[in-house]
Write an enzyme that holds these catalytic residues in place. Structure first.
Site, PDB file in Angstrom:
ATOM      1  N   GLY A 238       0.835  -1.200   0.000  1.00  0.00           N
ATOM      2  CA  GLY A 238       0.000   0.000   0.000  1.00  0.00           C
ATOM      3  C   GLY A 238       0.867   1.246   0.000  1.00  0.00           C
ATOM      4  CB  SER A 239       0.012   4.738   0.693  1.00  0.00           C
ATOM      5  OG  SER A 239      -0.512   4.621   2.000  1.00  0.00           O
ATOM      6  N   GLY A 243       2.374   2.347   5.447  1.00  0.00           N
ATOM      7  CA  GLY A 243       3.561   1.648   5.965  1.00  0.00           C
ATOM      8  C   GLY A 243       4.084   2.275   7.243  1.00  0.00           C
ATOM      9  CD  GLU A 260       5.102  -3.830  -3.548  1.00  0.00           C
ATOM     10  OE1 GLU A 260       5.245  -2.655  -3.962  1.00  0.00           O
ATOM     11  OE2 GLU A 260       4.257  -4.600  -3.948  1.00  0.00           O
ATOM     12  CB  CYS A 294       3.738   0.038  -6.481  1.00  0.00           C
ATOM     13  SG  CYS A 294       3.811  -1.700  -6.619  1.00  0.00           S
TER      14      CYS A 294
HETATM   15  C1  UN1 Z   1       2.135  -3.583  -7.629  1.00  0.00           C
HETATM   16  O1  UN1 Z   1       1.869  -2.637  -8.364  1.00  0.00           O
HETATM   17  O2  UN1 Z   1       1.819  -3.568  -6.402  1.00  0.00           O
HETATM   18  O3  UN1 Z   1       5.973  -5.573 -11.770  1.00  0.00           O
HETATM   19  C2  UN1 Z   1       2.754  -4.845  -8.088  1.00  0.00           C
HETATM   20  C3  UN1 Z   1       4.767  -5.328 -11.921  1.00  0.00           C
HETATM   21  C4  UN1 Z   1       3.778  -6.358 -11.450  1.00  0.00           C
HETATM   22  C5  UN1 Z   1       3.518  -6.219  -9.992  1.00  0.00           C
HETATM   23  C6  UN1 Z   1       3.144  -4.849  -9.527  1.00  0.00           C
HETATM   24  N1  UN1 Z   1       4.298  -7.659 -11.728  1.00  0.00           N
HETATM   25  O4  UN1 Z   1       4.365  -4.314 -12.461  1.00  0.00           O
END
Ligand code: UN1
Length: 509
Positions: A238-239, A243, A260, A294
């Site tokens: 998440g953000s 975290g 993450e 992300c």
């Molecule tokens: C995410 O955005 O939380 O590498 C994961 C990637 C994907 C996973 C993204 N396999 O863009």
């Protein structure tokens, strides 16, 4: 929209938000689930509360105590069958991801494939949870290191990867001998229910509590999870803001976290780069999933000699990205997840302009047919920033790409690293020296650094995660499994005397 696939995935009009081996009669409020595609209701979920949470956690823990005794390859056999069930449902799962998260069908299917891939990876791992033997300094002694199951893994996931991130965690956790307790985003509860149903059916009555599910508010269910002493590991996506709450709170009880969090990923394009390749990678990285990964490319650090040429080609490519219903074949850009996300987009574009950035293309809400007007559609946007402006250092979960000209490789590396986040990065160059420099200890400071490949779309085989405000966790491939187990060091004396380490003579003449 034809939604018959929902029934095939076990999704009804009203659904329970907690699973502890059986679907509980939950006590929380009713959540109406809306599709980002058009804002229409696609079902409802009866939310869980803290009491439901306690029951799910208790069942998961009790089942873990027996599961950990099953040999790992036998646990792998269950995961193999779960992976096969994902395979059988791939099309339907892909569509459900599209319906509930709004990403285009190709990306929905890609996410379902990611679940299949990680299940396969975990099956292989179930015969490879290798420990170590270590040379002992004492005669007739040996030392070894063994990995044991850890307990219940709390899995907190975001809306943007509503099935894959759970699969990364749960498939590894299961082969490692752990139970799982999933708290999904309230924006994508149906995906969580579908995945739990598929896994639970394979696990059967005896083991189904291993895939516990609790869909509920942060303040009740989330808090209970963070403070639960029966959950030794909380893996949260998440953000960075989230975290900052999760990390210290779990650390307080000496629990572990695997975080993450946000990314602010750059692609550096040098003046010798293959621009055809770069354009394709940048468009997929910046526009894919409507900028809501992300790993999305948010910054383009382009050598000033090719900056104008590359920008021109990008503007042309952006003009060809059709925005619309993500279920339709030709669509490349679907909606943002909700109106709040679109407001954050509006705000970021306005702020960039205020700070001196120049909108080169996009920047506005997208025009869509009347049937889609309940969705939040925005135009993929490029903002040219000849000077670095403050907004560039922030992550806005939307398709905004900042173009920042640089004069050298050193400057590209320095600016790549000059943000609080450290998830993904890439360089486009034909020069092996520049490429290796970017990957070296003095190069990119990110958890992921690529050459002639974009920042997003990682394979499951590598360890996934990043440094700095991204949180430092690693999920998915490589040796990420070690986070889901506890390490034990053992020294065994098979001789008849008791020599002490460091040559200590204790009580001897
Ligand atoms: C995410 O955005 O939380 O590498 C994961 C990637 C994907 C996973 C993204 N396999 O863009």
């Amino acid at each position: 929209m034809n939604l018959t696939f929902l029934a095939r995935l076990g999704i009804g009009k009203q659904n329970s938000g907690a699973f502890d081996g059986a679907w509980r009669k939950t006590r929380g409020g009713t959540l109406t689930v809306r599709s980002p595609i058009d804002g229409r209701s696609i079902g409802s979920v009866q939310l869980a509360d803290a009491k439901d949470y306690a029951a799910v956690s208790q069942r998961a823990h009790a089942t873990f105590l027996r599961w950990r005794e099953l040999p790992a390859p036998q646990r792998g056999e269950f995961v193999r069958r779960i992976g096969n069930a994902f395979r059988e449902h791939k099309e339907d799962l892909g569509r459900l991801v599209t319906l509930e998260a709004g990403k285009i069908v190709q990306e929905g299917l890609g996410e379902a494939q990611e679940c299949i891939d990680i299940a396969d990876f975990a099956v292989g791992l179930s015969r490879q949870l290798y420990g170590l033997t270590i040379a002992s300094e004492r005669p007739q002694h040996h030392m070894r290191e063994t990995w044991h199951p850890l307990g219940t893994v709390g899995i907190v996931t975001a809306f943007n990867f509503p099935i894959a991130v759970w699969a990364w965690n749960s498939m590894l956790a299961l082969v490692c001998g752990d139970a799982c307790l999933w708290k999904p985003s309230l924006k994508t509860p149906l995906c969580a229910i579908a995945m739990t149903k598929i896994a639970a059916l394979v696990l059967g009555k005896e083991w189904a509590p291993l895939v516990g599910l609790c869909i509920g508010p942060d303040l009740s269910v989330g808090s209970a999870l963070l403070d639960d002493p029966r959950v030794p590991l909380v893996s949260a996506t998440g953000s960075t803001r989230m975290g900052r709450i999760v990390g210290p709170r779990v650390a307080q009880r000496f629990g572990r976290t695997l975080l993450e969090l946000g990314g602010n990923n750059a692609i550096a394009v040098m003046d010798d780069a293959d621009l055809d390749l770069a354009v394709r990678a940048i468009v997929f990285g910046a526009v894919g999933t409507a900028g809501q990964r992300c790993t999305t490319t948010r910054r383009l650090l382009v050598h000033h000699k090719v900056a104008d040429a590359l920008q021109k080609r990008l503007v042309k490519a952006y003009a060809q990205c059709s925005i619309g219903n993500p279920m339709d074949k030709g669509t490349l850009v679907g909606p943002l997840v909700d109106e709040a996300a679109a407001k954050a987009f509006d705000h970021a574009v306005a702020t960039a302009v205020q700070q001196g950035g120049k909108v080169v293309c996009g920047g506005k809400r997208a025009k869509v047919p009347r049937t889609l007007q309940g969705g939040a559609y925005v135009e993929p946007t490029i903002v040219r920033c000849d000077e670095c402006i403050p907004i560039v250092k922030e992550e806005t979960f939307a398709p905004i790409l900042y173009v920042l000209p640089v004069r050298s490789l050193d400057e590209a590396i320095a600016r790549n690293n000059d943000v609080p986040q450290g998830l993904s990065s890439a360089i486009f160059t034909r020069d092996v020296r520049a490429a290796e420099r970017f990957l070296s200890a003095t190069g990119s400071d990110c958890g992921i650094a690529n050459v002639n490949i974009g920042t997003s779309g990682a394979e499951i085989g590598g360890a996934f995660g990043g440094e700095k405000e991204t949180g430092g966790g690693r999920e998915s491939g490589s040796d990420s499994w070690k986070a889901y187990m506890r390490r034990q060091t053992s020294t065994v004396n098979y001789g008849a005397s008791l020599p002490l380490a460091q040559g200590i003579q204790f009580g001897a003449d």
